[in-house]
Design a protein around this motif. Structure first.
Motif, PDB file in Angstrom:
ATOM      1  N   ALA A  71       0.792  -1.319   0.018  1.00 43.87           N
ATOM      2  CA  ALA A  71       0.188  -0.185  -0.109  1.00 43.87           C
ATOM      3  C   ALA A  71       0.863   1.102  -0.052  1.00 43.87           C
ATOM      4  N   GLU A  72       1.955   1.374   0.723  1.00 44.02           N
ATOM      5  CA  GLU A  72       2.871   2.355   0.759  1.00 44.02           C
ATOM      6  C   GLU A  72       3.573   2.587  -0.740  1.00 44.02           C
ATOM      7  N   GLN A  73       3.961   1.322  -1.108  1.00 46.31           N
ATOM      8  CA  GLN A  73       4.527   1.604  -2.532  1.00 46.31           C
ATOM      9  C   GLN A  73       3.441   2.424  -3.571  1.00 46.31           C
ATOM     10  N   GLU A  74       2.206   2.130  -3.295  1.00 47.83           N
ATOM     11  CA  GLU A  74       1.309   2.677  -4.045  1.00 47.83           C
ATOM     12  C   GLU A  74       0.826   3.953  -3.728  1.00 47.83           C
ATOM     13  N   GLY A  75       1.122   4.254  -2.680  1.00 51.73           N
ATOM     14  CA  GLY A  75       1.028   5.874  -2.094  1.00 51.73           C
ATOM     15  C   GLY A  75      -0.481   6.002  -1.425  1.00 51.73           C
ATOM     16  N   LEU A  76      -0.865   4.819  -1.051  1.00 51.58           N
ATOM     17  CA  LEU A  76      -2.307   4.663  -0.455  1.00 51.58           C
ATOM     18  C   LEU A  76      -2.232   5.414   0.969  1.00 51.58           C
ATOM     19  N   ASP A  77      -0.999   5.043   1.668  1.00 52.34           N
ATOM     20  CA  ASP A  77      -0.812   5.608   3.128  1.00 52.34           C
ATOM     21  C   ASP A  77      -1.115   7.174   2.872  1.00 52.34           C
ATOM     22  N   LYS A  78      -0.405   7.811   1.799  1.00 47.56           N
ATOM     23  CA  LYS A  78      -0.542   9.208   1.683  1.00 47.56           C
ATOM     24  C   LYS A  78      -1.928   9.757   1.434  1.00 47.56           C
ATOM     25  N   ILE A  79      -2.770   9.082   0.662  1.00 45.64           N
ATOM     26  CA  ILE A  79      -3.995   9.468   0.460  1.00 45.64           C
ATOM     27  C   ILE A  79      -4.844   9.392   1.572  1.00 45.64           C
ATOM     28  N   PHE A  80      -4.638   8.298   2.501  1.00 44.10           N
ATOM     29  CA  PHE A  80      -5.574   8.041   3.700  1.00 44.10           C
ATOM     30  C   PHE A  80      -4.910   9.024   4.687  1.00 44.10           C
ATOM     31  N   ILE A  81      -3.739   9.182   4.877  1.00 48.03           N
ATOM     32  CA  ILE A  81      -3.171  10.528   5.927  1.00 48.03           C
ATOM     33  C   ILE A  81      -3.817  11.791   5.519  1.00 48.03           C
ATOM     34  N   GLU A  82      -3.732  12.066   4.164  1.00 48.06           N
ATOM     35  CA  GLU A  82      -4.142  13.417   3.817  1.00 48.06           C
ATOM     36  C   GLU A  82      -5.665  13.610   3.943  1.00 48.06           C
ATOM     37  N   ALA A  83      -6.432  12.624   3.856  1.00 48.81           N
ATOM     38  CA  ALA A  83      -7.794  12.891   4.192  1.00 48.81           C
ATOM     39  C   ALA A  83      -8.174  12.818   5.494  1.00 48.81           C
ATOM     40  N   GLY A  84      -7.243  12.437   6.365  1.00 49.83           N
ATOM     41  CA  GLY A  84      -7.394  12.360   7.746  1.00 49.83           C
ATOM     42  C   GLY A  84      -7.599  11.056   8.508  1.00 49.83           C
ATOM     43  N   PHE A  85      -7.087  10.115   7.783  1.00 50.56           N
ATOM     44  CA  PHE A  85      -7.239   8.839   8.397  1.00 50.56           C
ATOM     45  C   PHE A  85      -6.080   8.377   9.010  1.00 50.56           C
ATOM     46  N   GLU A  86      -5.918   7.855  10.133  1.00 49.14           N
ATOM     47  CA  GLU A  86      -4.866   7.249  10.748  1.00 49.14           C
ATOM     48  C   GLU A  86      -4.205   6.051   9.850  1.00 49.14           C
ATOM     49  N   TRP A  87      -3.011   5.713   9.955  1.00 46.84           N
ATOM     50  CA  TRP A  87      -2.576   4.638   9.195  1.00 46.84           C
ATOM     51  C   TRP A  87      -1.616   3.915  10.059  1.00 46.84           C
ATOM     52  N   ARG A  88      -2.125   2.737  10.126  1.00 46.11           N
ATOM     53  CA  ARG A  88      -1.466   1.791  11.437  1.00 46.11           C
ATOM     54  C   ARG A  88      -0.766   0.541  11.021  1.00 46.11           C
ATOM     55  N   GLU A  89      -0.165  -0.372  11.789  1.00 47.11           N
ATOM     56  CA  GLU A  89       0.560  -1.419  11.528  1.00 47.11           C
ATOM     57  C   GLU A  89      -0.669  -2.613  11.520  1.00 47.11           C
ATOM     58  N   SER A  90       0.064  -3.772  11.142  1.00 48.21           N
ATOM     59  CA  SER A  90      -0.950  -4.986  10.667  1.00 48.21           C
ATOM     60  C   SER A  90      -1.318  -5.575  12.024  1.00 48.21           C
ATOM     61  N   GLY A  91      -2.588  -6.090  12.016  1.00 50.57           N
ATOM     62  CA  GLY A  91      -3.161  -6.735  13.341  1.00 50.57           C
ATOM     63  C   GLY A  91      -4.624  -6.928  13.151  1.00 50.57           C
ATOM     64  N   CYS A  92      -5.023  -7.539  14.193  1.00 51.69           N
ATOM     65  CA  CYS A  92      -6.562  -7.669  14.107  1.00 51.69           C
ATOM     66  C   CYS A  92      -7.258  -6.367  14.686  1.00 51.69           C
ATOM     67  N   SER A  93      -6.779  -5.645  15.310  1.00 45.57           N
ATOM     68  CA  SER A  93      -7.004  -4.412  15.900  1.00 45.57           C
ATOM     69  C   SER A  93      -8.421  -4.254  16.739  1.00 45.57           C
ATOM     70  N   MET A  94      -9.280  -3.365  15.976  1.00 42.24           N
ATOM     71  CA  MET A  94     -10.499  -3.198  16.568  1.00 42.24           C
ATOM     72  C   MET A  94     -11.524  -4.363  16.077  1.00 42.24           C
ATOM     73  N   CYS A  95     -11.239  -5.253  15.320  1.00 42.85           N
ATOM     74  CA  CYS A  95     -12.239  -6.292  14.997  1.00 42.85           C
ATOM     75  C   CYS A  95     -12.668  -6.950  16.348  1.00 42.85           C
ATOM     76  N   LEU A  96     -11.781  -7.285  17.080  1.00 43.54           N
ATOM     77  CA  LEU A  96     -12.127  -7.770  18.252  1.00 43.54           C
ATOM     78  C   LEU A  96     -11.333  -6.973  19.737  1.00 43.54           C
ATOM     79  N   ALA A  97     -10.769  -5.941  19.540  1.00 40.48           N
ATOM     80  CA  ALA A  97     -10.306  -5.011  20.422  1.00 40.48           C
ATOM     81  C   ALA A  97      -9.604  -5.950  21.593  1.00 40.48           C
ATOM     82  N   MET A  98      -8.749  -6.752  21.429  1.00 39.95           N
ATOM     83  CA  MET A  98      -7.999  -7.372  22.585  1.00 39.95           C
ATOM     84  C   MET A  98      -6.698  -6.595  22.468  1.00 39.95           C
TER      85      MET A  98
END
Lengths: 199, 472
Positions: free
Chosen positions: B386-413
């Motif tokens: 995604a970073e190679q394709e510049g998606l991170d920049k699109i998200f960050i510029e739009a105001g999204f947080e760009w995170r590291e990989s994991g299950c994250s808030m799917c189950l909030a462990m």
């Protein structure tokens, strides 16, 4: 695993469909690396306030269901996550059997691995049991796995179906791994045939 | 020979031993492991003095507990202990592990396919219900409990009763702006969260054949939310093209030979399923769930239903309880529901294609001021791509947080948790009470719908935006 032959105990009615394993044991309690000690967290968010105080209206907090060992439930009990922490929590709390019209697959399977008997009865039969827990304070059921019968002291008697092999294992408290290891030669022969030799 | 379904072909190939009245002994080709459901299994092995029979057919990663921000700083001591226990167990029993330092780390159901570990015709298990994801490749893949994890570690086999087969036939074609996520949510809303209990689903039909591998994984992933043991899609050229060149896929001549074998993995003409349902893809609109069970969903153009409109007392009670928990009033248009948080990620929708689609919606727009939105790639490799394709920049510029990989808030462990009362548009798979945090309110949607909701601050019909984009 503790064998299950005949069990008598108080039945507690949990009147909700689709009770998921997240509700049975919320994720914040999945981090233990042991199998024991989960009972205190069973149904945590229904049983306790965020401050940890018991919620008086939740069924397991009602004095009439204190010490219950049989859980009455509705359709699709145990859906969602495969976490075996759910049956561990139920067992650790004291439940030996769960009666519902239907169970989610993985949960159903996990129960048998832990000496809990999940019993499927029709919706009408389960409804009747719900009503009896309301009607009779301290309502008890007797579950006979040998005879495959659920009964009470007021003349009710329902027979139930259970897979013959699962019944056999539960009656005897058998360990699956030990049984499978008897087929070691077949497993090895299969691996050889498929060319699945160890690296 | 009697015509057989895809499921029967895989099943027959893996049965080692059968006896009347007993479950079959099934050989397992790939066993995936993560930190939450394995510690007690390894402990069981140690107590019994048993070894892992095939560490070479086992692969481990850590995903559920992983922080997606400052990932090496694990502040929860019990989370850290669980991850350290996995590291120790893998070292002791010789199991390959993609840990936090590995470029291969990610959600177990994202990395299996990505690394080419998942192949058509394999039997795949993992102590995680969303193992059904791998069925997108025509593999028989299902979730198991920890006792079974121990059983597979010790024997490389499982005792399994043969499930029944269910064909979900999807005719027609998905309209633009309608995704694989909407398809599976619509299937569950239509047929219910337990309609497939006891069955293995095979998804068939033109709409399925046209799906990419990522989309097929989204569909198969949520088979468990329909109650199914597993979901399957027959492998085809799309599957083979995806696998070609992946690290653990067969290489060169071996790959060609494998493809010839995989081509046999289709349901024979004349084979029959135990049950069959049908749905028309062209009639499906973008979906949003309104309740606390994945089947409680409706079209974005719809309204929050009246509990009294359900046929049975149990359903009426469930709907009433759900609306009370969700803080919703019957008759409210879905598109007027305001949100506080957005989560794009998970084993359902955390793959590169999902992020591309969400980025296409987010590009040049801004997240609404009252919304906190985050994008969590499904794996480190998805993140890198995604970073190679510049998606991170699109998200960050739009105001999204760009995170590291994991299950994250799917189950909030992990630290990604909803606060009480917060309402979230989530691309994950479960809207259960408390799933994303105590008293958190989850609405399941597609990545496009989640991105659009982040920007609008409430749910919107993303089809309208796509029409605007194409006409500009």
């Amino acid at each position: 695993m503790e064998p299950f032959v005949i069990h008598k105990g108080i039945a507690a009615p949990l009147d909700r469909v689709n009770v998921d394993t997240d509700a049975i044991i919320p994720k914040q309690f999945l981090k233990r690396i042991e199998r024991t000690g989960f009972g205190q967290f069973l149904f945590y968010e229904w049983r306790f306030t965020p401050e940890g105080k018991p919620i008086d209206t939740f069924v397991l907090n009602l004095p009439r269901y204190a010490g219950s060992t049989i859980l009455l439930a509705r359709n699709n009990f145990g859906c969602g996550s495969s976490r075996e922490h759910a049956p561990w929590a139920l067992l650790d709390y004291g439940f030996r059997a769960i009666i519902a019209p239907s169970f989610a697959d993985i949960f159903y399977n996990n129960c048998f691995k832990n000496g809990i008997l999940p019993i499927k009865l029709s919706e009408e039969q389960v409804q009747e049991l719900f009503e009896r827990t309301e009607k009779y304070e301290g309502y008890q059921l007797t579950i006979d796995l040998n005879e495959q019968v659920v009964s009470d002291e007021y003349g009710l008697s329902y027979s139930f179906e259970v897979d013959e092999y699962r019944r056999y294992c539960l009656l005897n408290g058998l360990d699956d791994i030990g049984i499978t290891l008897q087929y070691e030669d077949k497993i090895a022969a299969y691996e050889a045939k498929r060319g699945l030799l160890s690296r | 020979m009697k015509p057989r379904t895809l499921f029967e072909k895989i099943w027959d190939e893996h049965v080692i031993h059968e006896e009347p009245g007993k479950p079959s002994l099934l050989y397992i080709d790939l066993h995936l492991i993560h930190e939450v459901t394995s510690p007690q299994a390894f402990e069981g092995l140690r107590l019994a003095g048993r070894k892992v029979r095939r560490p070479d057919l086992t692969f481990a990663t850590m995903d559920h507990n992983v922080p997606t921000k400052d990932r090496f700083n694990i502040t929860d001591p019990i989370s850290r202990q669980q991850m350290e226990t996995l590291t120790k167990n893998c070292a002791e029993f010789g199991i390959p592990l993609a840990d936090l330092h590995s470029p291969d780390q990610g959600i177990v159901h994202v990395i299996g396919p990505e690394l080419g570990l998942t192949h058509p015709g394999k039997t795949i298990v993992c102590g995680d219900s969303h193992t059904s994801t791998h069925g997108a490749f025509g593999a028989l893949a299902f979730g198991i409990g920890t006792s079974e994890v121990e059983h597979v570690l010790a024997t490389q086999c499982l005792q399994q009763s043969k499930p029944k087969t269910l064909e979900v036939h999807v005719k027609g074609e998905l309209a633009p702006g309608v995704t694989a996520k909407d398809l599976i949510l619509a299937i569950i809303a239509k047929f219910g969260t337990d309609f497939a209990t006891g069955y293995v689903i095979e998804y068939t039909g033109d709409a399925i054949k046209k799906l990419t591998m990522e989309e097929r994984m989204t569909v198969c992933n949520m088979s468990i939310e329909a109650g199914a043991r597993a979901g399957l899609i027959a492998p085809d050229e799309t599957t083979f093209a995806y696998l070609k060149g992946r690290r653990y896929a067969p290489q060169g001549e071996d790959f060609l030979a494998a493809v010839e074998k995989w081509k046999q993995l289709v349901t024979d003409p004349g084979a029959s399923y135990d049950h069959r349902v049908e749905i028309d893809a062209s009639e499906i609109a973008p979906q949003v769930t309104w309740g606390t069970s994945p089947g409680m969903g409706t079209d974005i153009t719809g309204v929050v239903p009246d509990p009294e409109s359900f046929p049975t007392p149990a359903q009426r009670k469930a709907a009433k309880d759900a609306l009370a928990y969700m803080g919703l009033t019957p008759g409210t248009p879905m598109s007027s529901i305001k949100i506080d948080r957005v989560f794009i990620g998970s084993c359902t929708n955390g793959r590169i294609e999902d992020l591309r689609k969400a980025a296409a919606v987010a590009k040049g727009r801004k997240v609404a001021p009252h919304v906190q939105a985050m994008v969590v790639p499904g794996s480190q490799s998805v993140k890198e791509r995604a970073e190679q394709e510049g998606l991170d920049k699109i998200f960050i510029e739009a105001g999204f947080e760009w995170r590291e990989s994991g299950c994250s808030m799917c189950l909030a462990m992990n630290p990604d948790v909803l606060k009480p009362g917060e309402r979230c548009a989530s691309t994950s798979n479960r809207n259960f009470e408390g799933r994303q945090g105590r008293d958190g309110r989850t609405h399941l949607v597609s990545p496009e719908m989640a991105a659009a909701a982040a920007i609008a601050g409430h749910f919107v019909d993303v089809r309208e935006w796509l029409r605007e984009t194409t006409t500009v």
